[in-house]
Scaffold this motif. Structure first.
Motif, PDB file in Angstrom:
ATOM      1  N   TRP A 115       0.859  -1.185   0.000  1.00 10.89           N
ATOM      2  CA  TRP A 115       0.000   0.000   0.000  1.00 10.89           C
ATOM      3  C   TRP A 115       0.893   1.232   0.000  1.00 10.89           C
ATOM      4  O   TRP A 115       1.764   1.370   0.876  1.00 10.89           O
ATOM      5  N   HIS A 171      -1.325  -1.351  -4.246  1.00  6.02           N
ATOM      6  CA  HIS A 171      -2.451  -0.451  -3.982  1.00  6.02           C
ATOM      7  C   HIS A 171      -1.846   0.940  -3.805  1.00  6.02           C
ATOM      8  O   HIS A 171      -1.243   1.227  -2.773  1.00  6.02           O
ATOM      9  N   ARG A 253      -2.051   2.291   8.256  1.00  2.89           N
ATOM     10  CA  ARG A 253      -3.128   1.687   7.468  1.00  2.89           C
ATOM     11  C   ARG A 253      -4.412   2.500   7.605  1.00  2.89           C
ATOM     12  O   ARG A 253      -5.156   2.671   6.635  1.00  2.89           O
ATOM     13  N   LYS A 254      -4.647   3.033   8.803  1.00  6.35           N
ATOM     14  CA  LYS A 254      -5.835   3.870   9.009  1.00  6.35           C
ATOM     15  C   LYS A 254      -5.723   5.147   8.183  1.00  6.35           C
ATOM     16  O   LYS A 254      -6.702   5.596   7.563  1.00  6.35           O
ATOM     17  N   TRP A 256      -4.045   5.496   5.396  1.00  7.93           N
ATOM     18  CA  TRP A 256      -4.213   5.118   3.989  1.00  7.93           C
ATOM     19  C   TRP A 256      -5.690   4.917   3.658  1.00  7.93           C
ATOM     20  O   TRP A 256      -6.179   5.418   2.640  1.00  7.93           O
ATOM     21  N   GLN A 257      -6.401   4.214   4.514  1.00  8.70           N
ATOM     22  CA  GLN A 257      -7.814   3.964   4.264  1.00  8.70           C
ATOM     23  C   GLN A 257      -8.622   5.259   4.305  1.00  8.70           C
ATOM     24  O   GLN A 257      -9.581   5.435   3.530  1.00  8.70           O
ATOM     25  N   THR A 258      -8.242   6.177   5.176  1.00 10.96           N
ATOM     26  CA  THR A 258      -8.936   7.462   5.250  1.00 10.96           C
ATOM     27  C   THR A 258      -8.719   8.262   3.975  1.00 10.96           C
ATOM     28  O   THR A 258      -9.654   8.857   3.424  1.00 10.96           O
ATOM     29  N   ARG A 260      -8.052   6.984   1.090  1.00  9.63           N
ATOM     30  CA  ARG A 260      -8.706   6.251   0.006  1.00  9.63           C
ATOM     31  C   ARG A 260     -10.152   6.693  -0.186  1.00  9.63           C
ATOM     32  O   ARG A 260     -10.689   6.664  -1.293  1.00  9.63           O
ATOM     33  N   GLU A 261     -10.792   7.100   0.891  1.00  9.39           N
ATOM     34  CA  GLU A 261     -12.188   7.513   0.813  1.00  9.39           C
ATOM     35  C   GLU A 261     -12.385   8.725  -0.102  1.00  9.39           C
ATOM     36  O   GLU A 261     -13.495   8.978  -0.581  1.00  9.39           O
TER      37      GLU A 261
END
Length: 283
Positions: A115, A171, A253-254, A256-258, A260-261
């Motif tokens: 990622w 990713h 990771r949090k 990255w996911q944030t 990604r939104e």
């Protein structure tokens, strides 16, 4: 990985071994200490040999189990000193780019899920040779010490073979700034953007772009890579950070996911890339 971080972790491991062997009640074997702590014996071995990063709780438990609780503040200070990795760019580049690339390449080789977040530069695994050359040249000029840029370019391109191996997935998220930063001549950036559009259909690449117009829930800064939920590699101006503790892995990771939104994918991402490409050749 031969880095300041690993050396500091090994030094902490040696200190933990000293505490085990100097236990006031009699020196402990690794097995006996593991039993006291309720840990698998492998954990004691990994910590002492610098193969695993201790948590503050691990260090407190170790100090108490070796009957030397007063050693905890010292251990905690050691951990704080290297937890954020201290691989200085200036010192690292004194030996050229090659050692830097070899260390990261070795980690990527054993990674299956990667990622990546980049806020102002195209991700290294997606760079064209000419674009990579300009990026590396800029770092060399800023920090000094590295004169093996062509070797570094070749190493970076060779690393991209990872993308074509079965079972691997990249990713990658990039801010629109990465598509427009003229770290290189416009013609080089144009070719780089053409390469990105060609990668959008690859089954090993999930490419997301956050446009300038997107609402974001976190400041889009500080590029980083997360390797298999095993290791985070993040860059700052003064150093590269290698983080492998659970708390930091979870945090990145949090992040990255944030991010990604707010990202666009597929045809929408293609449109953002094409808009940046067209701006280089206005009519």
């Amino acid at each position: 990985m031969s880095t300041d971080y690993q050396q500091a972790r090994a030094a902490l491991g040696a200190r933990l071994r000293e505490l085990r062997l100097s236990c006031p009640g009699g020196r402990l074997t690794g097995r006996h200490l593991a039993l006291r702590l309720g840990w698998p014996g492998s954990k004691v071995s990994k910590l002492e040999n610098g193969k695993q990063t201790a948590t503050p709780e691990d260090l407190r438990a170790w100090a108490e189990a070796t009957e030397q609780p007063g050693a905890f503040p010292e251990l905690a200070a050691r951990l704080t000193g290297f937890e954020s990795h201290i691989r200085s760019w200036r010192r690292a580049l004194a030996n050229g780019f090659k050692p830097l690339h070899e260390g990261l390449s070795a980690e990527i080789e054993r990674t299956t899920q990667l990622w990546v977040w980049e806020e102002s530069v195209i991700a290294g695994l997606l760079q064209t040779p000419e674009y990579a050359r300009h990026v590396l040249q800029r770092y060399s000029e800023l920090l000094g010490g590295a004169d093996d840029i062509e070797d570094a370019v070749r190493a970076r391109v060779q690393r991209q073979q990872w993308l074509y191996r079965p079972g691997r997935t990249l990713h990658v998220l990039m801010w629109e700034a990465a598509l427009r930063s003229l770290i290189c001549p416009p013609s080089v950036l144009a070719a780089q953007l053409d390469r990105l559009t060609g990668l959008l259909g690859m089954d090993t690449v999930e490419l997301g772009v956050i446009p300038f117009t997107a609402a974001v829930k976190i400041v889009p800064a500080n590029g980083f890579w997360v390797l298999d939920d095993r290791l985070v590699v993040a860059e700052d101006w003064h150093a590269e950070l290698w983080l492998d503790d659970t708390d930091n892995l979870t945090l990145y990771r949090k992040v990255w996911q944030t991010l990604r939104e707010s990202a666009l994918y597929g045809a929408d991402a293609h449109n953002v890339i094409n808009a940046a490409r067209r701006s280089l050749n206005p009519r």
